[in-house]
Design a protein around this motif. Structure first.
Motif, PDB file in Angstrom:
ATOM      1  N   ILE A 112       0.828  -1.208   0.000  1.00  0.00           N
ATOM      2  CA  ILE A 112       0.000   0.000   0.000  1.00  0.00           C
ATOM      3  C   ILE A 112       0.860   1.255   0.000  1.00  0.00           C
ATOM      4  CG2 ILE A 112      -1.644   1.328   1.379  1.00  0.00           C
ATOM      5  CD1 ILE A 112      -2.734  -1.418   2.287  1.00  0.00           C
ATOM      6  N   ALA A 113       1.902   1.227   0.818  1.00  0.00           N
ATOM      7  CA  ALA A 113       2.796   2.377   0.886  1.00  0.00           C
ATOM      8  C   ALA A 113       3.448   2.602  -0.473  1.00  0.00           C
ATOM      9  CB  ALA A 113       3.859   2.164   1.949  1.00  0.00           C
ATOM     10  N   CYS A 114       3.709   1.509  -1.167  1.00  0.00           N
ATOM     11  CA  CYS A 114       4.331   1.584  -2.483  1.00  0.00           C
ATOM     12  C   CYS A 114       3.352   2.183  -3.494  1.00  0.00           C
ATOM     13  CB  CYS A 114       4.759   0.185  -2.893  1.00  0.00           C
ATOM     14  SG  CYS A 114       5.335   0.070  -4.563  1.00  0.00           S
ATOM     15  N   GLN A 115       2.076   1.750  -3.448  1.00  0.00           N
ATOM     16  CA  GLN A 115       1.054   2.303  -4.333  1.00  0.00           C
ATOM     17  C   GLN A 115       0.836   3.791  -4.080  1.00  0.00           C
ATOM     18  OE1 GLN A 115      -2.594   0.067  -4.004  1.00  0.00           O
ATOM     19  NE2 GLN A 115      -1.549  -1.833  -4.564  1.00  0.00           N
ATOM     20  N   GLY A 116       0.914   4.168  -2.812  1.00  0.00           N
ATOM     21  CA  GLY A 116       0.746   5.570  -2.451  1.00  0.00           C
ATOM     22  C   GLY A 116       1.991   6.386  -2.721  1.00  0.00           C
ATOM     23  N   GLU A 117       2.994   5.758  -3.333  1.00  0.00           N
ATOM     24  CA  GLU A 117       4.272   6.387  -3.692  1.00  0.00           C
ATOM     25  C   GLU A 117       4.965   7.006  -2.498  1.00  0.00           C
ATOM     26  OE1 GLU A 117       3.163   8.852  -6.938  1.00  0.00           O
ATOM     27  OE2 GLU A 117       3.182   7.191  -8.367  1.00  0.00           O
ATOM     28  N   LEU A 118       4.821   6.338  -1.345  1.00  0.00           N
ATOM     29  CA  LEU A 118       5.534   6.797  -0.159  1.00  0.00           C
ATOM     30  C   LEU A 118       6.935   6.194  -0.111  1.00  0.00           C
ATOM     31  CD1 LEU A 118       2.636   6.499   2.399  1.00  0.00           C
ATOM     32  CD2 LEU A 118       3.804   8.597   1.794  1.00  0.00           C
ATOM     33  N   ILE A 119       7.069   4.957  -0.662  1.00  0.00           N
ATOM     34  CA  ILE A 119       8.390   4.352  -0.781  1.00  0.00           C
ATOM     35  C   ILE A 119       8.550   3.909  -2.224  1.00  0.00           C
ATOM     36  CG2 ILE A 119       8.636   3.576   1.601  1.00  0.00           C
ATOM     37  CD1 ILE A 119       7.565   0.854   0.745  1.00  0.00           C
ATOM     38  N   ASP A 120       9.788   3.744  -2.676  1.00  0.00           N
ATOM     39  CA  ASP A 120       9.960   3.319  -4.071  1.00  0.00           C
ATOM     40  C   ASP A 120       9.707   1.818  -4.167  1.00  0.00           C
ATOM     41  OD1 ASP A 120      12.910   1.979  -4.263  1.00  0.00           O
ATOM     42  OD2 ASP A 120      12.832   3.603  -2.766  1.00  0.00           O
ATOM     43  N   SER A 121       9.476   1.348  -5.406  1.00  0.00           N
ATOM     44  CA  SER A 121       8.905   0.019  -5.570  1.00  0.00           C
ATOM     45  C   SER A 121       9.950  -1.090  -5.670  1.00  0.00           C
ATOM     46  CB  SER A 121       8.004   0.003  -6.811  1.00  0.00           C
ATOM     47  OG  SER A 121       8.787   0.350  -7.938  1.00  0.00           O
ATOM     48  N   SER A 122      11.222  -0.801  -5.369  1.00  0.00           N
ATOM     49  CA  SER A 122      12.219  -1.877  -5.428  1.00  0.00           C
ATOM     50  C   SER A 122      11.938  -2.890  -4.324  1.00  0.00           C
ATOM     51  CB  SER A 122      13.630  -1.307  -5.259  1.00  0.00           C
ATOM     52  OG  SER A 122      13.860  -0.991  -3.907  1.00  0.00           O
ATOM     53  N   ARG A 123      12.292  -4.142  -4.590  1.00  0.00           N
ATOM     54  CA  ARG A 123      11.983  -5.193  -3.630  1.00  0.00           C
ATOM     55  C   ARG A 123      12.678  -4.941  -2.288  1.00  0.00           C
ATOM     56  NH1 ARG A 123      12.316 -11.219  -5.616  1.00  0.00           N
ATOM     57  NH2 ARG A 123      10.386 -10.557  -6.577  1.00  0.00           N
ATOM     58  N   GLU A 124      13.875  -4.397  -2.381  1.00  0.00           N
ATOM     59  CA  GLU A 124      14.657  -4.169  -1.153  1.00  0.00           C
ATOM     60  C   GLU A 124      13.952  -3.168  -0.228  1.00  0.00           C
ATOM     61  OE1 GLU A 124      17.422  -4.552   1.679  1.00  0.00           O
ATOM     62  OE2 GLU A 124      16.965  -5.863  -0.016  1.00  0.00           O
ATOM     63  N   SER A 125      13.431  -2.099  -0.789  1.00  0.00           N
ATOM     64  CA  SER A 125      12.805  -1.087   0.067  1.00  0.00           C
ATOM     65  C   SER A 125      11.460  -1.588   0.612  1.00  0.00           C
ATOM     66  CB  SER A 125      12.630   0.241  -0.676  1.00  0.00           C
ATOM     67  OG  SER A 125      11.730   0.085  -1.729  1.00  0.00           O
ATOM     68  N   LEU A 126      10.765  -2.418  -0.191  1.00  0.00           N
ATOM     69  CA  LEU A 126       9.529  -3.025   0.301  1.00  0.00           C
ATOM     70  C   LEU A 126       9.824  -3.910   1.512  1.00  0.00           C
ATOM     71  CD1 LEU A 126       7.534  -4.234  -2.847  1.00  0.00           C
ATOM     72  CD2 LEU A 126       6.828  -2.559  -1.165  1.00  0.00           C
ATOM     73  N   ARG A 127      10.872  -4.734   1.369  1.00  0.00           N
ATOM     74  CA  ARG A 127      11.234  -5.678   2.418  1.00  0.00           C
ATOM     75  C   ARG A 127      11.650  -4.925   3.683  1.00  0.00           C
ATOM     76  NH1 ARG A 127      14.912  -8.250   4.889  1.00  0.00           N
ATOM     77  NH2 ARG A 127      16.430  -6.717   4.166  1.00  0.00           N
ATOM     78  N   GLN A 128      12.414  -3.870   3.458  1.00  0.00           N
ATOM     79  CA  GLN A 128      12.908  -3.082   4.588  1.00  0.00           C
ATOM     80  C   GLN A 128      11.761  -2.432   5.357  1.00  0.00           C
ATOM     81  OE1 GLN A 128      15.691   0.021   3.560  1.00  0.00           O
ATOM     82  NE2 GLN A 128      17.376  -1.364   4.049  1.00  0.00           N
ATOM     83  N   TYR A 129      10.804  -1.893   4.594  1.00  0.00           N
ATOM     84  CA  TYR A 129       9.664  -1.220   5.204  1.00  0.00           C
ATOM     85  C   TYR A 129       8.837  -2.207   6.017  1.00  0.00           C
ATOM     86  CZ  TYR A 129       5.252   1.352   5.454  1.00  0.00           C
ATOM     87  OH  TYR A 129       4.120   1.972   5.878  1.00  0.00           O
ATOM     88  N   ALA A 130       8.558  -3.395   5.416  1.00  0.00           N
ATOM     89  CA  ALA A 130       7.755  -4.404   6.115  1.00  0.00           C
ATOM     90  C   ALA A 130       8.465  -4.867   7.381  1.00  0.00           C
ATOM     91  CB  ALA A 130       7.478  -5.594   5.194  1.00  0.00           C
ATOM     92  N   PHE A 131       9.791  -5.037   7.273  1.00  0.00           N
ATOM     93  CA  PHE A 131      10.564  -5.493   8.428  1.00  0.00           C
ATOM     94  C   PHE A 131      10.530  -4.451   9.548  1.00  0.00           C
ATOM     95  CE2 PHE A 131      14.576  -5.982  10.786  1.00  0.00           C
ATOM     96  CZ  PHE A 131      14.444  -7.308  11.170  1.00  0.00           C
ATOM     97  N   GLY A 132      10.681  -3.194   9.183  1.00  0.00           N
ATOM     98  CA  GLY A 132      10.652  -2.121  10.174  1.00  0.00           C
ATOM     99  C   GLY A 132       9.316  -2.056  10.893  1.00  0.00           C
ATOM    100  N   LEU A 133       8.260  -2.231  10.105  1.00  0.00           N
ATOM    101  CA  LEU A 133       6.912  -2.212  10.664  1.00  0.00           C
ATOM    102  C   LEU A 133       6.736  -3.349  11.659  1.00  0.00           C
ATOM    103  CD1 LEU A 133       4.737  -0.247   9.927  1.00  0.00           C
ATOM    104  CD2 LEU A 133       3.800  -1.881   8.324  1.00  0.00           C
ATOM    105  N   ARG A 134       7.213  -4.538  11.250  1.00  0.00           N
ATOM    106  CA  ARG A 134       7.074  -5.718  12.090  1.00  0.00           C
ATOM    107  C   ARG A 134       7.826  -5.539  13.399  1.00  0.00           C
ATOM    108  NH1 ARG A 134       9.364 -10.960   9.491  1.00  0.00           N
ATOM    109  NH2 ARG A 134      10.057 -11.783  11.479  1.00  0.00           N
ATOM    110  N   MET A 135       9.052  -4.999  13.296  1.00  0.00           N
ATOM    111  CA  MET A 135       9.859  -4.792  14.490  1.00  0.00           C
ATOM    112  C   MET A 135       9.200  -3.781  15.423  1.00  0.00           C
ATOM    113  SD  MET A 135      12.331  -6.684  14.839  1.00  0.00           S
ATOM    114  CE  MET A 135      12.301  -8.107  13.801  1.00  0.00           C
ATOM    115  N   SER A 136       8.632  -2.710  14.846  1.00  0.00           N
ATOM    116  CA  SER A 136       8.026  -1.715  15.738  1.00  0.00           C
ATOM    117  C   SER A 136       6.800  -2.286  16.442  1.00  0.00           C
ATOM    118  CB  SER A 136       7.705  -0.397  15.024  1.00  0.00           C
ATOM    119  OG  SER A 136       7.390  -0.588  13.702  1.00  0.00           O
TER     120      SER A 136
END
Lengths: 244, 264
Positions: A112-136
């Motif tokens: 969703i964040a990627c669709q909203g153009e909040l993060i870029d769509s590379s797999r690495e940034s998607l993974r990083q964002y999901a991981f950060g969310l999970r950790m928080s």
């Protein structure tokens, strides 16, 4: 004697399941006007559900509740606040961090964040964002159980803490990006799994009945409430930190 | 054969869920507390029951109820079913979705009754309150709360109104109730919000939310599909406190009537 006990447990589990069966049958037959597909599968599945639920409740009484209370009492008797709080944090963090529902929600949130153009769509940034969310979320659940245990020890009234939390949630909603609000609100609900809830409840009740001057009913409950409030705050905070 | 494969996959997943708890308890017992667990054998047998029971429960749901529930959620939210096949709908009319609200509410109620974590909390609350809190009373009250919450949540998706408004109003109600409700119920009421949404409710409700936001014209699943869980965890707090307030009020009234009678 034993057979009558088993029979009683099965009957209880069947009562628990009955509403679901009625609702599905009603909508399938009366509203959608379709026959129930694969009756055999459905009946077999329902049988498994009933057997599983009876076994689970039996296991609660024998294993999960006693171990939770025994841990609470042993830690309280040891008298070390540090170890009690470490146990609380570790319990919250470790049971949440690998929770499949949470992992699913986090990767969905990354999309969703990627669709909203909040993060870029590379797999690495998607993974990083999901991981950060999970950790928080996992960190916030650990912290929630820790705060809840502190509350039981000190005897703070729960409503000030929870209402204070609500105010923070509302204030953060105003400034947080809208792509994260729905997920933040849902994150509170998905974190507490079926095995964690009985264990945490037994821990709280066990601790409240060990400490002099605390009532199990007034002070023992409330840990789950913190565990569903704090993730909202942390997920919105994570959103603000990343996008703000 | 296929079933055995499915079941063992679920069993492995459940074991993985329990693993951190076992590790944590073992570490604390051996390194920090340095004492044995009372009735260790019984506790281990109980733990095995919990894992196998939960795995059977989930396997049964996967086999029987989830597929059916998910299909029904999509069928009911299908515009062809709601408006008739010959109409093309560009703007969602919230009045056409009556069946959806009813289905959402009933699914919410039914799944909450079967929710294992709520059974656990109700059991404990009954034990701790020495029987004054009735297990079924608590479970039905919570289930009504979830039913109202999810019904309202689907209305929100259909009407496209912002989520935070509903949550804000819900919070305000909770705050006002907290002031007036009997003190002993408050922690349990707050807890009942969090326990309702686990293994049974989340998959069905999530399917309903995503299905609905995908089929209602003008809704985006990414933005509108979320939020049902939030409703389901907020409304039980309100109904549990409301029920306690009602019971309190009734006993007060009865006491007053008794006093009057005695005075005469």
């Amino acid at each position: 004697m034993i057979t009558s006990l088993i029979f009683k447990k099965l009957k209880n589990a069947l009562t628990d399941l009955l509403p679901i069966i009625l609702v599905i049958a009603f909508f399938q037959i009366v509203v959608l006007k379709q026959p129930l597909p694969q009756m055999g599968d459905v009946l077999f599945g329902a049988l498994l559900v009933v057997a599983g639920l009876s076994l689970f409740v039996q296991g609660l009484e024998m294993g999960l509740f006693p171990i939770g209370e025994a841990m609470a009492q042993a830690l309280a008797r040891k008298g070390s606040l540090f170890w009690l709080l470490s146990f609380a944090f570790a319990l919250g963090f470790s049971t949440t961090v690998a929770e499949p529902a949470l992992i699913a929600v986090c990767s969905e949130a990354a999309e969703i964040a990627c669709q909203g153009e909040l993060i870029d769509s590379s797999r690495e940034s998607l993974r990083q964002y999901a991981f950060g969310l999970r950790m928080s979320v996992a960190f916030s659940v650990g912290l929630a159980i820790l705060i809840g245990i502190m509350r039981i020890i000190r005897g703070w009234p729960i409503h000030y803490l929870i209402i204070g939390g609500y105010v923070v949630v509302m204030l953060m909603t105003i400034i947080a990006p809208k792509e994260i609000i729905g997920i933040a609100y849902d994150a509170g609900g998905v974190t507490t799994s079926t095995i964690t809830v009985p264990l945490v409840t037994a821990l709280g009740v066990g601790l409240a009945s060990t400490i002099r001057g605390r009532s199990p009913l007034l002070d023992g409950f409330g840990l789950i409430a913190f565990a569903s409030l704090l993730p909202m705050i942390f997920v919105m905070g994570y959103g603000l930190l990343i996008f703000g | 054969m296929e079933f055995i494969h499915d079941f063992s996959a679920i069993l492995v997943a459940t074991c993985r869920d329990v693993l951190p708890i076992i590790l944590l308890i073992t570490i604390f017992q051996t390194l920090v507390l340095r004492q044995s667990i009372p009735h260790l054998r019984r506790v281990i047998v109980g733990g095995v029951y919990v894992v196998i029971g939960l795995a059977l429960f989930l396997a049964g749901l996967e086999k029987a109820l989830f597929p059916l529930g998910k299909i029904m959620a999509t069928q009911l939210s299908d515009p062809a079913f709601l408006y008739g096949t010959d109409k093309i709908v560009l703007q969602a009319d919230w009045k056409a979705y009556g069946w959806i609200y009813l289905f959402a509410g009933m699914v919410g109620f039914a799944t909450t009754i079967a929710e294992p974590s709520l059974i656990a909390v109700a059991y404990k609350a009954n034990e701790v309150s020495a029987g004054t809190i009735n297990q079924w009373g608590l479970r039905i009250t919570v289930a009504i709360g979830v039913a109202l919450g999810i019904s309202l949540g689907t209305f929100r998706i259909v009407s496209g109104t912002p989520l935070y408004l509903y949550i804000l109003v819900g919070y305000l109600i909770v705050i006002v109730q907290t002031i007036f409700a009997p003190k002993s119920i408050i922690p349990l009421a707050y807890d009942s919000g969090g326990v309702t949404t686990s293994t049974v409710t989340v998959p069905l409700v999530a399917a309903l939310g995503l299905g609905l936001s995908a089929t209602v014209p003008g809704r985006n699943p990414a933005l509108d599909g979320f939020g049902l869980i939030a409703f389901a965890s907020l409304f039980p707090i309100i109904t549990v406190m409301g029920y306690a307030q009602y019971m309190h009020w009734m006993t007060q009234r009865k006491l007053k009537i008794m006093e009057k009678r005695n005075a005469l």
